[in-house]
Design an enzyme around this catalytic site. Structure first.
Site, short mmCIF file in Angstrom:
data_model
loop_
_atom_site.label_atom_id
_atom_site.label_comp_id
_atom_site.label_asym_id
_atom_site.label_seq_id
_atom_site.Cartn_x
_atom_site.Cartn_y
_atom_site.Cartn_z
N ARG A 194 11.58 -5.46 4.99
CA ARG A 194 11.33 -4.03 4.72
C ARG A 194 12.28 -3.14 5.53
NH1 ARG A 194 5.47 -1.83 5.33
NH2 ARG A 194 5.59 -3.01 7.29
N LYS B 153 0.84 -1.21 0.00
CA LYS B 153 0.00 0.00 0.00
C LYS B 153 0.88 1.26 0.00
CE LYS B 153 -2.22 -1.29 3.78
NZ LYS B 153 -1.54 -2.59 4.01
N ARG C 64 -10.30 0.05 8.77
CA ARG C 64 -9.79 -1.29 9.03
C ARG C 64 -10.75 -2.13 9.84
NH1 ARG C 64 -3.94 0.00 8.77
NH2 ARG C 64 -2.79 -1.92 8.93
N ARG D 14 -0.83 -9.34 12.93
CA ARG D 14 -1.40 -8.34 12.02
C ARG D 14 -2.20 -9.02 10.90
NH1 ARG D 14 4.00 -5.24 10.77
NH2 ARG D 14 2.83 -4.14 9.16
N ARG E 232 10.94 -1.13 11.11
CA ARG E 232 9.82 -0.80 12.00
C ARG E 232 9.74 -1.78 13.16
NH1 ARG E 232 4.64 0.20 8.19
NH2 ARG E 232 3.70 -1.13 9.76
P1 AP5 Z 1 4.77 -1.66 1.84
O1 AP5 Z 1 4.48 -0.82 0.64
O2 AP5 Z 1 5.50 -1.02 2.97
O3 AP5 Z 1 3.43 -2.40 2.33
P2 AP5 Z 1 2.18 -1.85 3.13
O4 AP5 Z 1 0.96 -2.52 2.54
O5 AP5 Z 1 2.17 -0.35 3.15
O6 AP5 Z 1 2.50 -2.49 4.53
P3 AP5 Z 1 2.32 -1.97 6.01
O7 AP5 Z 1 3.01 -2.99 6.87
O8 AP5 Z 1 2.74 -0.54 6.14
O9 AP5 Z 1 0.82 -2.10 6.18
P4 AP5 Z 1 0.08 -2.22 7.48
O10 AP5 Z 1 -1.30 -2.05 6.96
O11 AP5 Z 1 0.31 -3.40 8.31
O12 AP5 Z 1 0.73 -1.05 8.36
P5 AP5 Z 1 0.25 0.37 8.77
O13 AP5 Z 1 1.41 1.26 8.78
O14 AP5 Z 1 -0.97 0.80 8.02
O15 AP5 Z 1 5.58 -2.95 1.33
C1 AP5 Z 1 6.07 -3.90 2.25
C2 AP5 Z 1 7.46 -4.41 1.78
O16 AP5 Z 1 7.30 -5.12 0.56
C3 AP5 Z 1 8.46 -3.27 1.47
O17 AP5 Z 1 9.73 -3.66 1.86
C4 AP5 Z 1 8.38 -3.10 -0.07
O18 AP5 Z 1 9.62 -2.65 -0.60
C5 AP5 Z 1 8.07 -4.53 -0.50
N1 AP5 Z 1 7.20 -4.55 -1.70
C6 AP5 Z 1 6.18 -3.70 -2.01
N2 AP5 Z 1 5.62 -4.04 -3.17
C7 AP5 Z 1 6.29 -5.16 -3.59
C8 AP5 Z 1 6.17 -5.99 -4.76
N3 AP5 Z 1 5.23 -5.76 -5.71
N4 AP5 Z 1 7.01 -7.06 -4.86
C9 AP5 Z 1 7.95 -7.30 -3.91
N5 AP5 Z 1 8.13 -6.53 -2.79
C10 AP5 Z 1 7.30 -5.48 -2.66
O19 AP5 Z 1 -0.25 0.09 10.27
C11 AP5 Z 1 0.64 -0.24 11.30
C12 AP5 Z 1 -0.11 -0.42 12.60
O20 AP5 Z 1 -0.78 0.81 12.95
C13 AP5 Z 1 -1.23 -1.46 12.59
O21 AP5 Z 1 -0.75 -2.76 12.84
C14 AP5 Z 1 -2.11 -0.94 13.72
O22 AP5 Z 1 -1.58 -1.25 14.99
C15 AP5 Z 1 -2.04 0.55 13.54
N6 AP5 Z 1 -3.10 1.07 12.64
C16 AP5 Z 1 -2.91 1.68 11.44
N7 AP5 Z 1 -4.08 2.01 10.90
C17 AP5 Z 1 -5.03 1.61 11.78
C18 AP5 Z 1 -6.45 1.65 11.77
N8 AP5 Z 1 -7.14 2.18 10.73
N9 AP5 Z 1 -7.12 1.13 12.83
C19 AP5 Z 1 -6.45 0.59 13.87
N10 AP5 Z 1 -5.11 0.50 13.94
C20 AP5 Z 1 -4.41 1.01 12.90
#
Ligand code: AP5
Length: 208
Positions: free
Chosen positions: A128, A13, A89, A167, A156
């Protein structure tokens, strides 16, 4: 354009949000993960409450996240469009968003779902790294950081194999039930998230 970027942790994402912003610079990027991490780093009251949930790979309680997003959506930079990344979410978060958008007379255009099988997620997350100066996302195997930033990239706190399991479980139990609400509106775009990032980006652009 008003859209949601949806998908499991590590689906890409954040990676695709950066590419979408290059093509659509007029829209604001609202990543709840980034907003919460900033609150933790600043040591705000919200950050202190959110920290333990995030480290454990649990969702932060709805009332904290909803307030954060609703406040952010009022800002001037969201008036010409926005991309919600990581929100909603849960079903209550989606209901709160619907209510706020209805009240403002605004409709969502797209819910882009990046689909990646669970077995690929652990590799993506544990490899990552992030550049704290530019926010750029890298992967030690799939997209290695250039030599000049290698010394400063960070991992992270929730990118451990244990937290990923939690997660992913939360994604399946709490987040996927949100999708039928948008399927009924005909705005869900399912995207195959497997393959090089530029190919995934092309699939998204074609769907939009
Ligand atoms: P990346 O692009 O970083 O993936 P992402 O989908 O953004 O992953 P996140 O881990 O950031 O998502 P998340 O939803 O768990 O975390 P968030 O920060 O929202 O890619 C991942 C890796 O893969 C990278 O190394 C990249 O280079 C590689 N990659 C990308 N595309 C690729 C491809 N096509 N092929 C190969 N490799 C590739 O949330 C974190 C925490 O915050 C949650 O766990 C929760 O505690 C809290 N939180 C956030 N939002 C909420 C909410 N709405 N409600 C409650 N808690 C929340």
């Amino acid at each position: 354009m008003r859209m949601i970027l949806f998908g499991p942790p590590g689906a890409g994402k954040g990676t695709q949000a950066a590419r979408l912003l290059e093509r659509h610079p007029e829209i604001a990027h609202l990543s709840t993960g980034d907003m919460l991490r900033a609150a933790v780093a600043e040591g705000t009251a919200l950050g202190k409450q959110a920290d333990a949930f995030m480290k454990a790979g649990d969702l932060v309680p709805d009332e904290l996240v909803v307030g954060l997003v609703m406040e952010r959506l009022q800002k001037p930079d969201c008036q010409d469009g926005f991309m919600l990344d990581g929100f909603p979410r849960t079903v209550p978060q989606a209901a709160a968003l619907d209510k706020a958008l209805d009240a403002a007379g605004i409709a969502l255009d797209h819910v882009v779902v990046i689909e990646v099988p669970d077995e690929l997620i652990v590799d993506r997350i544990t490899g990552r790294r992030m550049d704290p100066e530019t926010g750029a996302i890298y992967h030690m195997k799939f997209d290695p950081p250039p030599a000049e930033v290698l010394d400063r990239v960070i991992q992270r706190k929730d990118d451990t194999a244990e937290a990923v399991t939690s997660r992913l479980a939360k994604y399946h139990s709490e987040t996927t039930p949100v999708l039928p609400l948008y399927q009924d509106k005909g705005i869900v775009r399912l995207i195959d998230g497997v393959g090089p990032p530029h190919e995934v980006a092309l699939r998204i652009e074609t769907a939009l």
